[in-house]
Design a protein around this motif. Sequence first.
Motif, short mmCIF file in Angstrom:
data_model
loop_
_atom_site.label_atom_id
_atom_site.label_comp_id
_atom_site.label_asym_id
_atom_site.label_seq_id
_atom_site.Cartn_x
_atom_site.Cartn_y
_atom_site.Cartn_z
N ARG A 1 0.81 -0.97 0.04
CA ARG A 1 0.26 0.26 0.48
C ARG A 1 1.06 1.54 -0.12
N THR A 2 1.81 1.11 0.68
CA THR A 2 2.55 2.13 1.11
C THR A 2 3.59 2.40 -0.74
N LEU A 3 4.46 1.83 -1.38
CA LEU A 3 5.00 2.00 -3.05
C LEU A 3 3.48 2.63 -3.41
N ALA A 4 2.29 1.40 -3.26
CA ALA A 4 0.75 1.94 -4.31
C ALA A 4 1.56 3.78 -3.99
N HIS A 5 1.31 3.45 -3.46
CA HIS A 5 0.48 5.35 -2.40
C HIS A 5 1.43 6.45 -2.63
N ARG A 6 2.82 6.17 -3.17
CA ARG A 6 4.10 6.85 -3.05
C ARG A 6 3.82 6.95 -5.40
N GLU A 7 3.98 5.92 -5.85
CA GLU A 7 3.82 6.22 -7.05
C GLU A 7 2.52 6.75 -7.49
N THR A 8 1.39 6.99 -6.65
CA THR A 8 0.08 7.97 -6.84
C THR A 8 0.65 8.81 -6.78
N ALA A 9 1.18 8.94 -5.66
CA ALA A 9 1.29 10.85 -4.96
C ALA A 9 2.71 11.15 -6.13
N ARG A 10 3.29 10.81 -7.14
CA ARG A 10 4.11 10.68 -7.81
C ARG A 10 3.40 11.57 -8.96
N PHE A 11 2.38 12.13 -9.65
CA PHE A 11 1.43 12.48 -10.59
C PHE A 11 0.57 13.76 -9.96
N MET A 12 0.55 12.92 -8.91
CA MET A 12 -0.54 13.64 -8.46
C MET A 12 -0.03 15.37 -7.94
N VAL A 13 0.86 14.86 -7.69
CA VAL A 13 2.03 16.87 -7.05
C VAL A 13 1.49 17.14 -8.25
N VAL A 14 1.94 16.61 -9.18
CA VAL A 14 2.19 17.65 -10.60
C VAL A 14 1.01 17.93 -11.81
N TRP A 15 -0.01 17.17 -11.05
CA TRP A 15 -1.25 16.84 -11.99
C TRP A 15 -1.64 17.66 -13.39
N THR A 16 -0.87 18.96 -13.22
CA THR A 16 -0.47 20.29 -14.74
C THR A 16 0.10 19.32 -15.72
N GLN A 17 0.93 18.47 -15.35
CA GLN A 17 1.99 17.59 -16.41
C GLN A 17 1.90 16.39 -16.98
N THR A 18 0.82 15.74 -15.93
CA THR A 18 0.36 14.51 -15.71
C THR A 18 -0.74 13.93 -16.11
N LEU A 19 -1.33 15.12 -15.90
CA LEU A 19 -3.79 14.74 -16.35
C LEU A 19 -3.91 15.92 -17.17
N LEU A 20 -3.17 17.25 -16.83
CA LEU A 20 -4.14 18.16 -17.39
C LEU A 20 -3.93 18.34 -19.07
N ALA A 21 -2.12 17.71 -18.84
CA ALA A 21 -0.99 18.37 -20.62
C ALA A 21 -1.71 16.98 -20.89
N PRO A 22 -2.04 15.98 -20.74
CA PRO A 22 -2.66 15.26 -21.54
C PRO A 22 -3.89 15.04 -22.35
N LEU A 23 -5.02 15.95 -21.84
CA LEU A 23 -6.00 16.24 -21.82
C LEU A 23 -5.84 17.34 -22.88
N VAL A 24 -5.34 18.21 -23.05
CA VAL A 24 -4.48 19.16 -24.30
C VAL A 24 -4.15 18.59 -25.03
#
Length: 267
Positions: A21-44
């Motif tokens: 759970r800790t490793l999965a949380h770390r890997e998820t937090a990695r991209f959520m911290v920079v969501w403009t690059q990892t989530l918003l940019a693909p949408l654009v």
Amino acid sequence: MSDFMELGERRFGRVNWLGLRTLAHRETARFMVVWTQTLLAPLVTAGLFLLIFTIAVGSKRGDVMGVPFLTFLAPGILTMTVIQNAFANTSSSIVISKVQGNIVDTLMPPLSAIEQLLGYLAGGVARGLLVAVAISVAFALVLGIVPQHPLVALLFVVMGATLLGALGIVAGIFANKFDQMAAITNFIVTPLAFLSGTFYSVEALPPVLNVISHLNPVFYLIDGVRFGVIGVSDSSPWLGFAVCSGATTAVCLLAWWMLKTGYRLKS
């Protein structure tokens, strides 16, 4: 003597749920911290693809497989964006850790190879699913596209994120430098995504290229999502499910073996 023998035993059961759970949380937090690059940019980026094809082709392009061209195009762009982001999440995590020298922080804790694999995949699949949701909502609002078989579309999206997430682990372990990772992305992942029916029906290809396209598992991912979203596809969804399941299993096993043996991770 018994205390000494117990030092190497796993004292938290068959599965280290806390570590996983800790490793999965770390890997998820990695991209959520920079969501403009990892989530918003693909949408654009997905929106730009649609805009460019609208301007370049517009009403000149007739229907493809019985649906408007942009409607046909949307599932391919969605799948391509999902798999690219799933690959980027796992591969970048491992490569950055290797370059910075802190990969030991993942290797030293009492995590088995399968737990490490699942932890890394959790981040890649989560990023892929969030990207898929964002793009699906945008397509519904702009193009009025509502998935006809949502469970089928979800199944192929998850398989696509898992397949490319596992491939990202393999690539991240193999690459020791960022330029090696860039080469894998540019010469393997990008061609697999672009030459798989993302922007066209493979039935329009010459016979030789048609056969080659059917050897590409990413073709079946895109075709499966296309069937789930608009109800039409170049091949049987059942065949696509079989091919994608086999490819995903094979790549996951390879990633597991590399983690288990410490290939290019341990000196």
